[in-house]
Design an enzyme around this catalytic site. Structure first.
Site, PDB file in Angstrom:
ATOM      1  N   GLU A 219       0.833  -1.205   0.000  1.00 13.22           N
ATOM      2  CA  GLU A 219       0.000   0.000   0.000  1.00 13.22           C
ATOM      3  C   GLU A 219       0.864   1.251   0.000  1.00 13.22           C
ATOM      4  O   GLU A 219       0.593   2.218  -0.728  1.00 13.22           O
ATOM      5  CB  GLU A 219      -0.920  -0.029   1.225  1.00 13.22           C
ATOM      6  CG  GLU A 219      -1.720   1.239   1.433  1.00 13.22           C
ATOM      7  CD  GLU A 219      -2.187   1.367   2.875  1.00 13.22           C
ATOM      8  OE1 GLU A 219      -2.601   2.486   3.242  1.00 13.22           O
ATOM      9  OE2 GLU A 219      -2.126   0.368   3.625  1.00 13.22           O
TER      10      GLU A 219
ATOM     11  N   ASP B 255       0.709   3.835  -3.262  1.00  9.06           N
ATOM     12  CA  ASP B 255       0.287   5.226  -3.111  1.00  9.06           C
ATOM     13  C   ASP B 255       1.228   6.152  -3.863  1.00  9.06           C
ATOM     14  O   ASP B 255       0.801   7.102  -4.532  1.00  9.06           O
ATOM     15  CB  ASP B 255       0.257   5.574  -1.625  1.00  9.06           C
ATOM     16  CG  ASP B 255      -0.065   7.039  -1.374  1.00  9.06           C
ATOM     17  OD1 ASP B 255      -1.201   7.454  -1.658  1.00  9.06           O
ATOM     18  OD2 ASP B 255       0.830   7.772  -0.896  1.00  9.06           O
TER      19      ASP B 255
ATOM     20  N   ASP C 254      -7.140   0.763   0.266  1.00  8.65           N
ATOM     21  CA  ASP C 254      -5.788   0.251   0.511  1.00  8.65           C
ATOM     22  C   ASP C 254      -5.447  -0.876  -0.463  1.00  8.65           C
ATOM     23  O   ASP C 254      -4.317  -0.946  -0.975  1.00  8.65           O
ATOM     24  CB  ASP C 254      -5.677  -0.274   1.943  1.00  8.65           C
ATOM     25  CG  ASP C 254      -5.770   0.831   2.986  1.00  8.65           C
ATOM     26  OD1 ASP C 254      -5.653   2.015   2.609  1.00  8.65           O
ATOM     27  OD2 ASP C 254      -5.969   0.504   4.168  1.00  8.65           O
TER      28      ASP C 254
ATOM     29  N   GLU D  33      -4.498   0.481  -3.902  1.00  4.73           N
ATOM     30  CA  GLU D  33      -3.112   0.947  -3.957  1.00  4.73           C
ATOM     31  C   GLU D  33      -2.130  -0.226  -3.939  1.00  4.73           C
ATOM     32  O   GLU D  33      -1.098  -0.195  -4.623  1.00  4.73           O
ATOM     33  CB  GLU D  33      -2.838   1.890  -2.790  1.00  4.73           C
ATOM     34  CG  GLU D  33      -3.596   3.207  -2.872  1.00  4.73           C
ATOM     35  CD  GLU D  33      -3.388   4.092  -1.671  1.00  4.73           C
ATOM     36  OE1 GLU D  33      -3.622   5.307  -1.784  1.00  4.73           O
ATOM     37  OE2 GLU D  33      -2.989   3.575  -0.604  1.00  4.73           O
TER      38      GLU D  33
END
Length: 235
Positions: free
Chosen positions: A50, A54, A123, A126
């Site tokens: 995650e 991102d 989450d 990502e």
């Protein structure tokens, strides 16, 4: 809590269609779909992925916005970026792909649908981006992101959100602080008042707005500041 099993071949095949991508290393896919509540045989969960996903998403979206809006100012681009990489948008993409069907959790996580678990779905979105990046590189990750975000980025040119929300995100990206609102005048009778509110963002000239409620005046002031600073085009 039962130990989580590997993805079935059926689920792997369905995910190939849903994601438009075939993993060389299916273990990465499984990890990207595994919540920390799941009991796995040393496979880990998606938390580290995650973190990476991102950053990959932010880079690709920033590059996309830079290309789509050559005349936009840095503040405008930042507001659009924040919206497109937000947990809300990531969860929306995850919902469109129906990823909740494949997320692996412990028995204590009862449901992955609804607003309460939106952050989990965001989450995972990502994490999948990171898994694709590690599996095949930036171009594969970019292709996946473009398929699912390009139309959203283009639509952001026409959409106006709540002015206070827009200004808050812009101010935070610029100064790290939220705007401050102050009532500077209240006039008229109690049954029909008129408010004048001043909004201040650190380092930027203040702006004032009028409204028949405090919130309306705050929205007016925020709108004026956004338009004056070139974040929004005047309407």
């Amino acid at each position: 809590m039962n130990q989580t099993t590997a993805l079935s071949q059926h689920d792997q095949d369905r995910l190939k269609q849903v994601l438009g991508y075939t993993f060389d290393n299916c273990k990465r896919l499984e990890r990207a779909l595994t919540h920390s509540s799941a009991r796995t045989a040393g496979q880990g969960n998606y938390e580290r992925l995650e973190f990476l996903g991102d950053r990959v998403l932010g880079l690709v979206i920033a590059e996309l916005l830079f290309s789509l809006f050559p005349a936009a100012k840095e503040g405008d681009l930042s507001v659009r970026l924040n919206q497109l990489v937000s947990a809300q948008t990531c969860a929306e993409v995850a919902d469109e792909l129906e990823l909740h069907r494949y997320i692996r959790t412990g028995a204590d996580v009862k449901s992955l649908t609804g607003k309460r678990m939106a952050n989990v779905r965001a989450d995972v979105m990502e994490s999948l981006i990171a898994a694709i990046y590690l599996d095949s590189g930036l171009e594969a990750a970019r292709a996946f992101i473009m398929r699912n975000w390009e139309s959203r980025a283009k639509a952001s040119a026409d959409a106006r959100r709540d002015a206070k929300t827009e200004l808050q995100e812009w101010a935070h990206s610029r100064t790290g602080e939220a705007p401050s609102y102050t009532i500077i005048e209240r006039s008229g009778p109690d049954h029909d008042p008129m408010f004048t509110v001043r909004v201040q963002v650190r380092g930027v000239e203040a702006e004032a707005g009028l409204g028949r409620s405090r919130r309306a005046a705050e929205q007016s002031a925020a709108t004026k500041l956004l338009e004056r600073e070139g974040i929004w085009n005047p309407q």
